[in-house]
Design a protein around this motif. Structure first.
Motif: not given
Length: 505
Positions: A33-36, A58-62, A88-90, A94-95
């Motif tokens: 798990s990450t913050s995003y 896998e970035v949670d855009a919300v 940002r998800p793709y 920095s993520l």
């Protein structure tokens, strides 16, 4: 977003050692798990001849919007939809860099408890990033008078990675494959190959340069980012030709932080000058025609002169400021009268070498209590340096730009205020006695200046008067009647009244 790291091997040195280095077993797929969002680690292939580790984020855009950085670059508000529908998800950013440091933290530090021999070994590495934003910009110039040059994204990718030992392929991604006339997008497919780097070095390069190429950070850049940059960039950033651009973009173009980082990187670069080259020059200056009567090298004479002056001052607690690889600290440890010796240097690499030279890990408890190595910059005041009997600046000041000298003067003479300060520096007049040194050249490539005897005396008396010290200048090495000694030393002593005040404080 997606990144893969591959390596090849042999039955004797299997590629699956990658699993030990990453601390992730090749037979398992793991999620973190990450913050995003969620980071997944899996191995598409894993045998003794070839092994590939993949990081899928896998970035949670919300969640990204709710935590405050989904409004667009630099915090400028975009249209409401753009906060949720973006790259940002793709695209690597920095993520992904933060996910690398979180999921592979031990590998990035070069730690492997199960196989301690592995982290230091260079191995064939193949890195792929399918979608990497590559925002072209003005790259650094090798000469101040050169005009800044605007580089395309793929060109900038090569300028950032190739100096680090990578073979780089940066293929532009078409804006739309159905419409070739539309041209290329600002994204590239990045492929990196190297046979000379360790995995830890590779991860540190990616950690810094992915957000640099994206030219954005998903979190607020605080002052502690400077320390993080210098720690991760140790060993490669101080000498990088695009250092200024990397530093500025990594610190989100916060100019105060960029300026601080650049100053500290310059001090690191100077501190990591090759001491062996300096001593080779000293030896050449002292060379005699009759080899059997060759005198002690100048570096040895200089340390002898420093130790003698420290004994005469009665000092027992001594600072070696700009200690480098610890030669003087080692010399002082041989004399029991010096009860506390502190070596200070801005370079962790130099301090590591000094620790090995002193054999700190094998030193007896009583001896270890006498010595301490500290990381610190001499351009800033440091409360840890107060209260000592003496401080030594041996062949240090000439490695600083002249505009930086007042900061060092205040940090040592104004803030730390030891009772005695010893400063040694080359005498430029003596350079004519070194036949192989071209006219007009300084003794070492990192010397920013070299003073005549008159210039050094003038500086020493000005500093002494400004900070309440008495000063005497003496020669080190053979004192030539025409050009003076190869090295000059100033011994600063606190005046009677100021000395009492410093002792009371």
């Amino acid at each position: 977003m997606f990144l893969t790291i591959s390596t090849t091997g042999t039955p004797e040195r299997p590629a699956t050692d990658l699993g030990f280095l990453l601390h992730k077993h090749p037979d398992k797929a793991q999620a973190f798990s990450t913050s995003y969002g969620t980071a997944h680690v899996l191995y598409p292939e894993a045998d003794e001849l070839r092994c590939t580790a993949a990081l899928l984020l896998e970035v949670d855009a919300v969640a990204l919007v709710r935590r405050g950085k989904g409004k667009g670059r630099g915090g400028a508000p975009d249209a409401a939809l753009a906060q949720y529908v973006n790259d940002r998800p793709y695209a690597a950013s920095s993520l992904l860099a933060v996910a690398l440091s979180s999921v592979f933290s031990s590998a990035m530090r070069g730690v492997c408890n199960a196989r301690p021999d592995l982290p230091a070994q260079a191995r064939p590495l193949h890195v792929e990033v399918p979608a990497l934003p590559a925002r072209g910009g003005v790259a650094g110039c090798s000469a101040p008078e050169a005009e800044p040059v605007k580089h395309s994204g793929p060109d900038l990718v090569r300028r950032l990675f190739e100096p680090l030992g990578w073979t780089v392929t940066a293929d532009p991604v078409p804006l739309d494959v159905r419409f070739p006339d539309w041209g290329d997008s600002r994204y590239v497919r990045l492929v990196l190959d190297s046979d000379t780097l360790t995995l830890a070095e590779a991860l540190r390069h990616l950690y810094v340069l992915l957000p640099v190429l994206d030219d954005a950070k998903h979190y607020w850049v605080a002052p502690d980012e400077v320390d993080k940059l210098l720690r991760v960039g140790e060993g490669w950033l101080p000498g990088h030709p695009e250092q200024k651009l990397i530093t500025s973009r990594y610190l989100a173009r916060r100019w105060s932080l960029t300026r601080e980082a650049m100053e500290r990187l310059e001090l690191v670069r100077l501190a990591e000058a090759d001491d062996s080259e300096v001593e080779e020059i000293d030896n050449a200056v002292e060379a005699e025609t009759e080899a059997e009567e060759k005198p002690a090298p100048l570096a040895v004479r200089r340390r002898e002169a420093i130790v003698t002056a420290l004994k005469e001052s009665g000092a027992t607690r001594v600072l070696d400021l700009g200690c480098g690889q610890g030669q003087l600290v080692q010399e002082l440890l041989r004399d029991a009268r010096f009860t506390e010796i502190v070596g200070v240097d801005v370079s962790m690499r130099a301090l590591t070498v000094a620790g090995r030279r002193l054999k700190l890990d094998r030193m007896g408890e009583r001896q270890a209590a006498r010595v301490k190595l500290l990381q610190g910059s001499l351009a800033y005041t440091d409360s840890r340096l107060k209260g000592y009997d003496a401080a030594v600046l041996s062949e240090v000041i000439e490695h600083l730009d002249l505009p930086r000298l007042p900061a060092l003067e205040y940090a040592v003479f104004g803030s730390a205020r030891p009772r005695t300060v010893l400063v040694t520096t080359p005498n430029v007049e003596y350079n004519v006695r070194w036949e192989s040194l071209p006219a007009g050249h300084v003794r070492h490539g990192d010397h920013r200046f070299e003073w005549t005897r008159e210039e050094f005396r003038g500086w020493a008396h000005t500093v002494a008067e400004r900070h309440g010290y008495d000063v005497a200048v003496s020669p080190v090495g053979p004192d030539d009647p025409e050009v003076g000694p190869p090295t000059q030393m100033a011994v600063f002593t606190l005046g009677t009244e100021t000395g009492k005040e410093a002792k009371a404080a």
